[in-house]
Write an enzyme that holds these catalytic residues in place. Structure first.
Site, mmCIF file in Angstrom:
data_model
loop_
_atom_site.group_PDB
_atom_site.id
_atom_site.type_symbol
_atom_site.label_atom_id
_atom_site.label_comp_id
_atom_site.label_asym_id
_atom_site.label_seq_id
_atom_site.Cartn_x
_atom_site.Cartn_y
_atom_site.Cartn_z
ATOM 1 N N ASP A 1 0.858 -1.175 0.000
ATOM 2 C CA ASP A 1 0.000 0.000 0.000
ATOM 3 C C ASP A 1 0.902 1.235 0.000
ATOM 4 O O ASP A 1 1.829 1.335 0.819
ATOM 5 C CB ASP A 1 -0.899 -0.022 1.249
ATOM 6 C CG ASP A 1 -1.895 1.116 1.273
ATOM 7 O OD1 ASP A 1 -3.091 0.858 1.092
ATOM 8 O OD2 ASP A 1 -1.476 2.279 1.509
ATOM 9 N N ILE A 2 0.665 2.171 -0.944
ATOM 10 C CA ILE A 2 1.475 3.388 -1.016
ATOM 11 C C ILE A 2 1.261 4.210 0.252
ATOM 12 O O ILE A 2 0.121 4.464 0.661
ATOM 13 C CB ILE A 2 1.105 4.208 -2.265
ATOM 14 C CG1 ILE A 2 1.357 3.378 -3.529
ATOM 15 C CG2 ILE A 2 1.908 5.507 -2.316
ATOM 16 C CD1 ILE A 2 0.922 4.065 -4.809
ATOM 17 N N GLU B 1 -4.884 2.732 -3.573
ATOM 18 C CA GLU B 1 -3.426 2.676 -3.668
ATOM 19 C C GLU B 1 -2.884 1.313 -3.268
ATOM 20 O O GLU B 1 -1.706 1.175 -2.929
ATOM 21 C CB GLU B 1 -2.796 3.767 -2.792
ATOM 22 C CG GLU B 1 -3.031 3.615 -1.305
ATOM 23 C CD GLU B 1 -4.318 4.272 -0.805
ATOM 24 O OE1 GLU B 1 -4.363 4.622 0.376
ATOM 25 O OE2 GLU B 1 -5.262 4.429 -1.597
#
Length: 427
Positions: A291-292, A334
């Site tokens: 996950d960004i 994301e």
């Protein structure tokens, strides 16, 4: 002297003209149908320009119609010139048809083979027209040559990977169409003895119309035109069916692809991952979930358009590092996942660490100079009989734990952490 009238008041000469007219109308059916089919393929291509192989089919059927009309109306005039021109156009049409089908299967290297066969056909036609004149030899050369081209296409289709039902249909259509050139030619020539004498009659000064009439009345010529009309329609229907299936597959593929990153979407990942899990040869399998970090801050600070560019860049990075058997996807927002085939937890950890480090080094021109994008990773090896939902849940929990441990980390089932290089993340 009796008048040349038939029963019912129809003159015999008029009856002959009527029979010839009807015969010509029958022979015109093939070219007319081919031109219609060519127009259909052209319209299909105009609406689906991405299918670059479709114009080959339009040109092929148009070429067949032109060659048939050339023979039927003797344009250009003269037996030798007409034979070579119509032979050239026929051969070009077969070349385009076969090349189009092979282009659909990605067989780009087939053109030189087809070109060599085409040149051989035309060379032999010339030889048996001007050097050692033989109508029967020319018939064998063209029909057997075209049969070889279709059989070559069938072999190439058979060897194509990932064949579907429509591809198997195309294989059988091309195989049978290729074989029919050999069988039909041998059988019809065996019951057309007059054809063997036409060259001798021509050299002895026989009337050209008489020779032409004998040829058109031969079983070979009648069966040839009928078989090409029927088999040509079957080939056209098979090709149109293949184009329709390709279009439906493309729509389905688009429904399984994330348009922003080019990776699979949630639906596509679930389908492909289930197929990979069912493949026993791909075990062990490990899932990398990441996950960004602070992506909401990128969207809020620089706009959603910039956020989309960041996602597309990350998607490109993922696409570059995965192997063909792996399944990579953007599951939403994301979040990204990669199901690695034949990969243990330790190997998956090293894969995730390389990707984490590569992401940190990646330049994002849409962000301020010096900005760094990071992500938090969770790595889980699939347990025996574990379903995809449970595997995703475990990896997701590891991502959550990595976030709380400081972000820009890789966390595995056994608690291994990849310690990041000291630096400030952009998000």
């Amino acid at each position: 002297m009796r008048r040349p009238w038939r029963k019912g008041g129809v003159p015999r000469a008029g009856a002959r003209r009527q029979r010839m007219s009807e015969g010509r109308l029958y022979l015109l059916a093939g070219p007319a149908v081919s031109l219609v089919v060519a127009c259909v393929f052209l319209l299909v291509w105009l609406h689906h320009r991405k299918r670059s192989y479709v114009p080959f089919f339009a040109v092929a059927f148009c070429a067949y119609a032109m060659a048939a009309l050339s023979q039927l109306f003797q344009i250009p005039a003269g037996v030798g010139l007409n034979t070579m021109v119509s032979g050239l156009v026929y051969t070009f049409g077969i070349f385009c048809l076969v090349q189009g089908v092979l282009a659909r299967f990605g067989k780009a290297g087939a053109a030189p083979v087809l070109a060599a066969v085409s040149v051989a056909i035309l060379g032999l036609l010339y030889y048996f027209m001007y050097v050692d004149r033989s109508l029967v030899a020319r018939i064998y050369v063209q029909n057997f040559g075209y049969g070889v081209m279709f059989l070559f296409a069938a072999v190439e289709i058979f060897g194509a990977s990932g064949r579907r039902k429509v591809d198997r249909i195309l294989f059988w259509v091309f195989l049978l169409f290729g074989l029919h050139f050999f069988v039909r030619t041998v059988l019809t020539l065996s019951i057309s003895p007059d054809l063997f004498a036409l060259d001798r009659m021509r050299t002895e000064g026989a009337d050209a119309r008489t020779i032409g009439l004998l040829f058109r009345r031969s079983p070979f010529w009648q069966v040839l035109n009928f078989s090409l009309l029927v088999s040509g329609l079957l080939v056209a229907l098979a090709l149109l069916g293949a184009i329709a299936v390709d279009a439906m597959d493309e729509l389905e593929r688009q429904g399984r692809i994330d348009p922003l990153t080019g990776l699979a979407n949630r639906r596509g990942f679930d389908d492909l991952a289930q197929e990979l899990i069912a493949d026993k040869t791909s075990h062990p399998q490990s899932l990398v979930y990441f996950d960004i970090d602070r992506f909401k801050g990128i969207n809020d600070g620089f706009g959603h358009a910039t956020g989309d560019l960041v996602l597309a860049t990350v998607g490109g990075l993922v696409a570059r590092v995965v192997m063909p058997r792996d399944v990579a996807a953007r599951r939403g927002g994301e979040e990204f996942v990669v199901l690695l085939a034949s990969t243990s937890a330790r190997s998956a950890f090293h894969f995730a660490e390389r990707m984490r480090a590569e992401l940190r080094r990646t330049s994002f021109p849409m962000l301020p100079p010096g900005a760094v994008v990071t992500a938090s990773f969770g790595v889980a090896e699939r347990r025996p009989d574990e379903d995809l939902a449970d595997l995703l849940h475990r990896a997701d929990q590891l991502v959550y734990a990595a976030k709380h441990a400081g972000r820009d980390l890789v966390l595995t089932d056994d608690g291994v952490l990849a310690v990041p290089v000291v630096g400030q993340g952009a998000g």
